[in-house]
Scaffold this active site. Structure first.
Site, short mmCIF file in Angstrom:
data_model
loop_
_atom_site.label_atom_id
_atom_site.label_comp_id
_atom_site.label_asym_id
_atom_site.label_seq_id
_atom_site.Cartn_x
_atom_site.Cartn_y
_atom_site.Cartn_z
N ARG A 133 74.72 76.71 44.03
CA ARG A 133 73.28 76.42 44.02
C ARG A 133 72.46 77.69 43.81
O ARG A 133 71.50 77.72 43.04
CB ARG A 133 72.91 75.73 45.32
CG ARG A 133 73.64 74.39 45.51
CD ARG A 133 73.65 73.94 46.96
NE ARG A 133 72.29 73.73 47.46
CZ ARG A 133 72.02 73.56 48.75
NH1 ARG A 133 73.00 73.58 49.65
NH2 ARG A 133 70.78 73.36 49.14
N THR A 189 76.91 67.78 49.70
CA THR A 189 77.77 67.96 48.53
C THR A 189 78.99 67.07 48.72
O THR A 189 79.61 67.09 49.79
CB THR A 189 78.21 69.44 48.38
OG1 THR A 189 77.08 70.23 48.06
CG2 THR A 189 79.24 69.60 47.27
N LEU A 217 82.11 72.57 52.54
CA LEU A 217 81.19 72.11 51.51
C LEU A 217 79.79 72.09 52.10
O LEU A 217 79.62 71.79 53.28
CB LEU A 217 81.55 70.69 51.03
CG LEU A 217 82.87 70.50 50.28
CD1 LEU A 217 83.04 69.01 49.93
CD2 LEU A 217 82.93 71.34 49.03
N ASP A 218 78.80 72.41 51.27
CA ASP A 218 77.42 72.30 51.75
C ASP A 218 77.14 70.87 52.18
O ASP A 218 77.69 69.92 51.61
CB ASP A 218 76.43 72.67 50.63
CG ASP A 218 76.52 74.12 50.22
OD1 ASP A 218 77.13 74.91 50.95
OD2 ASP A 218 75.97 74.44 49.14
N LYS A 219 76.26 70.71 53.15
CA LYS A 219 75.83 69.39 53.55
C LYS A 219 75.29 68.64 52.33
O LYS A 219 74.51 69.19 51.55
CB LYS A 219 74.74 69.51 54.63
CG LYS A 219 74.27 68.17 55.17
CD LYS A 219 73.23 68.37 56.26
CE LYS A 219 72.77 67.03 56.82
NZ LYS A 219 71.76 67.20 57.90
#
Length: 216
Positions: free
Chosen positions: A131, A36, A32-34
């Site tokens: 995103r 998120t 997961l993106d930081k």
């Protein structure tokens, strides 16, 4: 990642289950993106890891996100656009002709005056995919520090909503549902994770704003 040697999920995993040191990436199947929030799957054996990676590559791993985007969507759809490194800023991703295939399916969950709550299902899992794709179709994710663009406030909105939008310092993106076939039993499994408090507060304020201005 680079510049984050400690206080990471990887550190926590190795502390909780030291045996994961024997697995590539400590068994992490997808990321997961930081900043998120939401669900991830971690394999505890190499057999399970390979099985889950195969599910990921054949799109059998179900991942569904909730996100709040800027702008009012009319309907759902799909974004099928390749993603790769930005040509000038190598820390950013972008839709690029020679990027890796990336497909995001999105549908409207709830509309507000100037924002939309959206469900997004991934076929692929490229870095920053949701995103980048949402920004590409001109509905950037609220609070996104990289792709979000200029903050837009609904006309004549309350002070509460102004504060919440201005102070939302992470991308409003949550991995709420995760489904997979269990590597050992073959059972189809599904997990769900509640939307975190910061996103819920913003959703409630957007709903209240829509009611006050009789938005349908």
């Amino acid at each position: 990642g680079a510049g984050n040697p400690d206080s990471t999920l990887l550190n926590a995993l190795l502390s909780h289950a030291p045996q994961l040191r024997s697995l590539p990436r400590a068994g992490i199947v997808h990321r997961l993106d930081k900043n998120t929030s939401g669900l991830m799957v971690i394999a505890k054996t190499e057999r399970a890891r390979l099985h889950l990676i195969e599910q990921l590559s054949t799109h059998e791993l179900h991942r569904e996100y909730k996100t709040i985007v800027m702008g009012t969507m009319i309907s759902g759809g799909s974004v099928d656009e390749p993603i790769g490194r930005h040509r000038r800023d190598r820390k950013r991703m972008a839709v690029v002709e020679r990027g890796k295939p990336a497909v995001s399916h999105y549908r409207v969950a709830e509309r507000y005056r100037a924002h939309t709550l959206v469900n997004v299902k991934l076929e692929s899992g490229r870095t920053h995919q949701i995103r980048v794709h949402m920004a590409y179709i001109n509905f950037p994710v609220v609070g996104d520090p990289v792709y979000g663009g200029r903050l837009k406030l609904p006309k004549n909105c309350s002070e509460t909503l102004k504060i919440l939008l201005r102070s939302f310092r992470r991308q409003a993106l949550h991995a709420g549902r995760l489904g997979l076939v269990h590597p050992e039993s073959g059972e189809q499994m599904m997990w769900q994770c509640d939307i975190p408090a910061d996103m819920l507060a913003l959703i409630d304020a957007l709903k209240q704003d829509a009611r006050e201005h009789e938005f349908r």
